[in-house]
Write an enzyme that holds these catalytic residues in place. Structure first.
Site: not given
Ligand code: NAI
Ligand code: MG
Length: 495
Positions: A192, A245-248, A250, A267, A301, A399
């Site tokens: 995706k 992508g974002s930690t959120e 993730g 990652e 990143c 970030e």
């Protein structure tokens, strides 16, 4: 930044952009079951580039069936490795043969300067496929030192159906980091792309069909996070999910993946320290810091967004960095003289400019930039250097993902390491010094998945990449990605 493009678009690129943008499922291009489409925007002009079929849970379901069929039939997973390698070599060649067009397409969709698309994204994507093509014939199991009445060995097998969710900052390159190792190990994929930048992934889908990849081995489903993305993360028919992508998000992926205990690799974000000691070659350090934070408008990143400089050189260095930043030419990203293109989207523009206000309110000083950089249309932000930042400010902790450097002073080596590690992230770090012992000692002490010494941002398919702490887990690239995409089986044979 004017409405009239200064650079002519390759007619093959225009033709591709105009063609219908469908989902690739089971080797066929098809509309979304819902019939829905979404717009992908050129961030330099804010014009709609194309309408793209919008996958949701129903399409993911269809893709899982196609992928599962392909996997179980073994047309890919059980192919002779030397033959499978040929496909990956062929894909690398096709990327190279179409490099100029892919570079323009990437710049149109993402906004990054054409020099970056042409010299970084597209060649590295080809290189990643070529590197993993080499691995296909070198993935071994082991013979185990078992008791004499036993013959015990291990097999390294593909995991199965992989869901791969990628971001918009390096669209084709991230697709390659995901697909190349997964395919090398014999897996099948549902990829995706990010909703902001689906175009090069779709073009890659065409190239994969041109390479003759068996149907269902790679399925490409553009769509949004809450629709297609979360359906991939939760689907019981998917064996592994790989996410960048974002930690959120993730965290969301991990939760959703727990349903069928999918293998997960993540990652995520970073707030990487770039530490400059006074004995460094200051000219290279300033240039390294510049590229470390402003490449791809800072939408990287592993960007070196916290620039630490030892007290006695702090003022001089921040002046130098600001001067270099101010000289970066902002403009039409298709123009080869441009160094700073627009941010990818209105959302990122709003996010990044809000941090410019946050930084000022927190008491940091704008040395250069600090405002939008456009003269009309487009999501441009000027390269910004903040001085007098301390490591507890939000601009040093969160970030930003934009062209914003936070420069921070440090006292001595211990202080640099302490402050460098004082972050929830741990993706990358760098150290600049001519003292070889200090370079290695600091490299050991920094809690980050990659440490650069006297350089910044070097990546190579041979070297693992990934995060400590909340920058994620699992290592992509190198031999480590083979671990991510294989299961080990122990076989015992009674003699
Ligand atoms: P995001 O993490 O929301 O998006 C990345 C990918 O995940 C996209 O393909 C998106 O469609 C998908 N996604 C979103 N929500 C999902 C969900 N619930 N389940 C499954 N997939 C989902 O990142 P976004 O919103 O584009 O950017 C926000 C911030 O994230 C950026 O400002 C930056 O700080 C960070 N980011 C970090 C990246 C990295 O390379 N580490 C890349 C992109 C963003
Ligand atoms: Mg998001």
């Amino acid at each position: 930044m004017s409405a009239a493009p200064a650079v002519t678009i390759n007619p093959r690129v225009s033709e591709f952009v105009k063609s219908p943008k469908l989902l690739l499922i089971g080797g066929k291009w098809m509309p979304a079951k819902s019939g829905r489409t979404f717009e992908t925007i050129n961030p330099a002009t804010e014009e709609v580039l194309a309408n793209v079929a919008e996958a949701d849970a129903a399409d993911v379901d269809e893709a899982v069936k196609a992928a599962r069929r392909a996997f179980e039939e073994g047309k890919w997973s059980a192919m002779r490795p030397a033959d499978r390698a040929r496909f990956l070599f062929k894909i690398a060649e096709l990327i190279e043969a179409n490099a100029a067009e892919l570079a323009q397409l990437e710049t149109l969709d993402n906004g990054k300067a054409i020099n970056e698309s042409k010299n970084i994204d597209i060649p590295m994507a080809a290189e990643t496929f070529r590197y993993y093509a080499g691995w296909v014939t070198k993935i071994y199991g082991e013979t185990n030192p078992s008791s004499p009445d036993m013959f015990s060995y291990t097999l390294r097998e593909p995991v199965g159906v992989c869901g791969q969710i990628i971001p918009w900052n390096f669209p084709l390159l991230m697709a390659s980091w995901k697909l190349a190792p997964a395919l090398a190990c014999g897996n099948v994929s549902i990829l995706k792309p990010a909703e902001q930048t689906p175009l090069t992934a779709l073009r890659l889908g065409e190239l994969m069909l041109e390479a003759g990849l068996p149907e269902g081995v790679v399925n490409i489903l553009p769509g949004f996070g809450p629709g297609a993305g979360s359906a991939i993360a939760a689907h019981p028919g998917i064996d592994k999910v790989a996410f960048t992508g974002s930690t959120e998000v993730g965290r969301e992926i991990m939760k959703a993946a727990s349903g069928n205990l999918k293998r997960v690799s993540l990652e995520l974000g970073g707030k990487s320290p770039n530490i400059i000691f006074p004995d460094a070659d200051m000219k290279s350090a300033a240039f390294g810091a510049l590229m470390g934070v402003f490449l791809n408008q800072g939408q990287v990143c592993c960007a070196g967004t916290r620039v630490f400089v030892q007290q006695e050189k702090y003022d001089q260095f921040t002046d130098q960095l600001s001067q270099l930043a101010q000289n970066m030419k902002i403009g039409d990203p298709l123009d080869t003289s441009t160094r700073v293109g627009p941010l990818v989207s209105k959302e990122q523009f709003d996010r990044v400019t809000s941090y410019l206000d946050i930084g000022r309110k927190e008491g940091a000083k704008v040395k250069t930039g600090g405002e939008a950089g456009g003269q009309g249309k487009g999501y441009f932000v000027k390269p910004t250097v903040f001085a007098d930042v301390n490591n507890s400010m939000r601009i040093a902790r969160e970030e930003i993902f934009g062209p914003v450097a936070a420069t921070i002073a440090f006292k001595d080596e211990n202080d640099a390491v302490f402050q460098g590690n004082d972050t929830t992230y741990g993706l990358a770090a760098a150290v600049w010094t001519r003292d070889i012992s200090r370079a290695h000692a600091v490299a050991r002490k920094l809690k980050a998945g990659t440490v650069w010494v006297n350089c910044y941002g070097m990546l190579d398919p041979i070297s693992p990449f990934g995060g400590y702490k909340q920058s994620g887990f699992g290592r992509e690239l190198g031999k480590y990605a083979i671990e991510l995409y294989t299961e080990i089986k122990s076989v015992f044979v009674k003699l």
